[in-house]
Write an enzyme that holds these catalytic residues in place. Sequence first.
Site, short mmCIF file in Angstrom:
data_model
loop_
_atom_site.label_atom_id
_atom_site.label_comp_id
_atom_site.label_asym_id
_atom_site.label_seq_id
_atom_site.Cartn_x
_atom_site.Cartn_y
_atom_site.Cartn_z
N LEU A 291 0.84 -1.20 0.00
CA LEU A 291 0.00 0.00 0.00
C LEU A 291 0.87 1.25 0.00
O LEU A 291 0.62 2.20 -0.74
CB LEU A 291 -0.93 0.00 1.22
CG LEU A 291 -1.89 1.18 1.26
CD1 LEU A 291 -2.83 1.16 0.07
CD2 LEU A 291 -2.69 1.20 2.55
N HIS B 176 9.31 22.13 9.99
CA HIS B 176 8.42 21.30 9.17
C HIS B 176 8.08 21.96 7.85
O HIS B 176 7.58 21.32 6.94
CB HIS B 176 7.13 20.99 9.94
CG HIS B 176 7.40 20.23 11.21
ND1 HIS B 176 7.48 20.86 12.43
CD2 HIS B 176 7.68 18.93 11.43
CE1 HIS B 176 7.76 19.97 13.36
NE2 HIS B 176 7.90 18.79 12.78
#
Length: 760
Positions: free
Chosen positions: A17, A694
């Site tokens: 996946l 981030h």
Amino acid sequence: MLTHILGFPRIGLQRELKFAVEAYWKNDISYEQLQATAKNIRHQHWKLQADHNLDFVTVGDFSLYDHVLDWSVRFGVIPQRFHQSQINELDTYFRMARGRAGGKNDQSYLPVNASEMTKWFDTNYHYLVPEFRSDQDFLLNIESLFEEIRDAQSLGYKVKPVILGPLTYLWLGRRSLPIVDLLNLLPKLLPVYVDLLQQLRDLNIEWVQIDEPILVMDIDDQWQHAFSNSYFQLQNCGPKKLLTTYFGELESNLQMVCRLPIEGLHIDGVRGIDEIPRVADILPIHKILSIGVIDGRNIWRNDALKVFNLLKPLVEKLGKDRVWLGTSCSLLHVPIDLEYEKQWDNEILSKLSFANQKLQEVVQLKNILLDQEPISLKAYETFSDRFYDANVQERMQMLSQHSFSRSHNFTDRWAAQQNHLKLPLLPTTTIGSFPQTQEIRQLRKNYQLQRLTEHDYQEKIKDEIKYAIQQQEEIGLDVLVHGEPERNDMVGFFAEHLAGIIITNNGWVQSYGSRCVKPPIIIGDIARPFPVTVLLSQYAQSLTKKPVKGMLTGPVTILNWSFVREDQPRRTTAFQLALALQDEVKDLQNAGISIIQIDEAALREGLPLRKKAQADYLDWAVQAFRIMSTVAKPETQIHTHMCYSEFSDIMSALIEMDADVITLEAVRSKMTVVQELAVNGYCNQVGPGVYDIHSPNIPTVEAMIKRIQLATNSLPLERIWVNPDCGLKTRAWPEVKRALSAMVEATRIVRQYIPIAYEN
Ligand code: GLN
Ligand code: ZN
């Protein structure tokens, strides 16, 4: 006695996946190809459940990214910024998850801010926080789940769909709305559940699993009432309801839960083992009791004799038709199959059980309980001598109250350190890692595949360190780091070098979306046979006159990101880890490293769900950290780092750790953490992150000046450090250089306005 599981890992045995989803994002495969892979994985998982003779296959546990996000999309909880008429549903879904969908259609759309992600209870799985508005409306767009159900039915399986319960779903969005306002949404949400349940009945579903894990937490009266009211409203609709609770005991919610108008209750029979008899007593006789005795949170084989002795009388009392057996929670949190771990011998293998083995364990237990199989119950064998280390045991015995305190108090240490290090005011530093470039990853891979000799590998790693040091010198940072090129994972790297910990070949567990981790397994007493970081730290230090921080991962973080042995308290294992790593602190210090950082990134997330258990955890977590730092001489400066912006409930622990410097993520919470530390009487030094790593955006000098000033409003200037929020390994060098140069420039400007002379 029926058997079932609460959910299966979705990522696929070979992480199919992950690779399919990432290929779709890169536009390498089509929407149809992605869906075909997903379908294939679901088919494999259903077949496993059926082949093991479980009575249901669980459907609805699958997800392309995150099951909470699935429900947000199904309920129409899609914030305005994601509305884009030309984008199909799947791409909207991926944009919510990661800001971009990738794929063929995405290029023409600007990236958006993804939804916030946070930890799923006390696991290492992250879910996407539902973003509710106070006037939120809900709808039902459930066709994809129904398709999965019909697909499983057409293959001849008896399907038990799993849905997320309304109360837990609302509660999961508590970072978007105040908790009191969440319940105001309930009257609008419940009709959607009525509709959903009715449609499930139309699909000939007999039982539906409704997950309400918040029932193992301290919920207040208002939420308790909301539970009763809601389930009374849902009473007459849909299939029979199996209300599933997991990750702990029901405690004060027990009476209320037993009275709910549901047909079955599932309890966590591992963490809630002591509560089983009480639930059995109180639960009305027309209700099924599903007991999750096979552990979905750890990888040890179930102790069949112990469980048999506990359940046999219970089954006799309740009757075998009233008891179901299952896993404690979804198997999402364990690796899929031991089949790939042939590197271990039978003694090790016989102790372990991954998801596929757990299916077998559920059914075996049923057969034993129903006397369908000759009783073959071996008492769980405890660890054999080979996992026992007399020296470790002796060191544990020797721990005394002196093992938890450094020889000098902070004020004296600070003076000694300042004398030794001669750092300027507002020292600048980073958190440890520098960009993990493609070359570095390839290098480690080649080494793993033994395409590089040990010597050549070390030389190449040294080149990377040299580069990182040069860059930091150019940027003008005050305290440098070696950059961590030899580590791909801050826990895995140490686990590989410690005795008593084993590493899987293929033990992947989903962390979020397509990201998986391979938690190490702590199987025995922990020791550090050889120094782990000393040579490279020493090398880095030899390249510069500025101090280079030694970089270690702390005991609590290693513990929280591993599968941990259960034959002794977690505290004991944490202390063993601390003692092993203490040796590393000593060796670094002897090698001339004068600043040592001990990362405790995962300390906060190990916090127990129940308030009454939190103080004890924090107590020993702090002690474990202190065991490591006590061997530091007064002039050796100990740093720690944490990167979770919710520090309020661990404030006292942060202070008790007594690190000389603590660097924290601070931008998201607008530097309030510094103020909070000050209010709580923190006297040591702090490095609140002045920019968010981030984001690829370069932080401005002005913004960072403001943040430094904000910090100095709360704590004296000479106790503040300047650093980014976290490590820089996910970033690229050009942006890192610009961002850090701006950070150094901001610091220089603030220093200029300080009327005191400082050295350097
Ligand atoms: N030293 C580690 C790094 O910089 C810390 C990582 C973390 O806090 N998650 O990568
Ligand atoms: Zn961090």
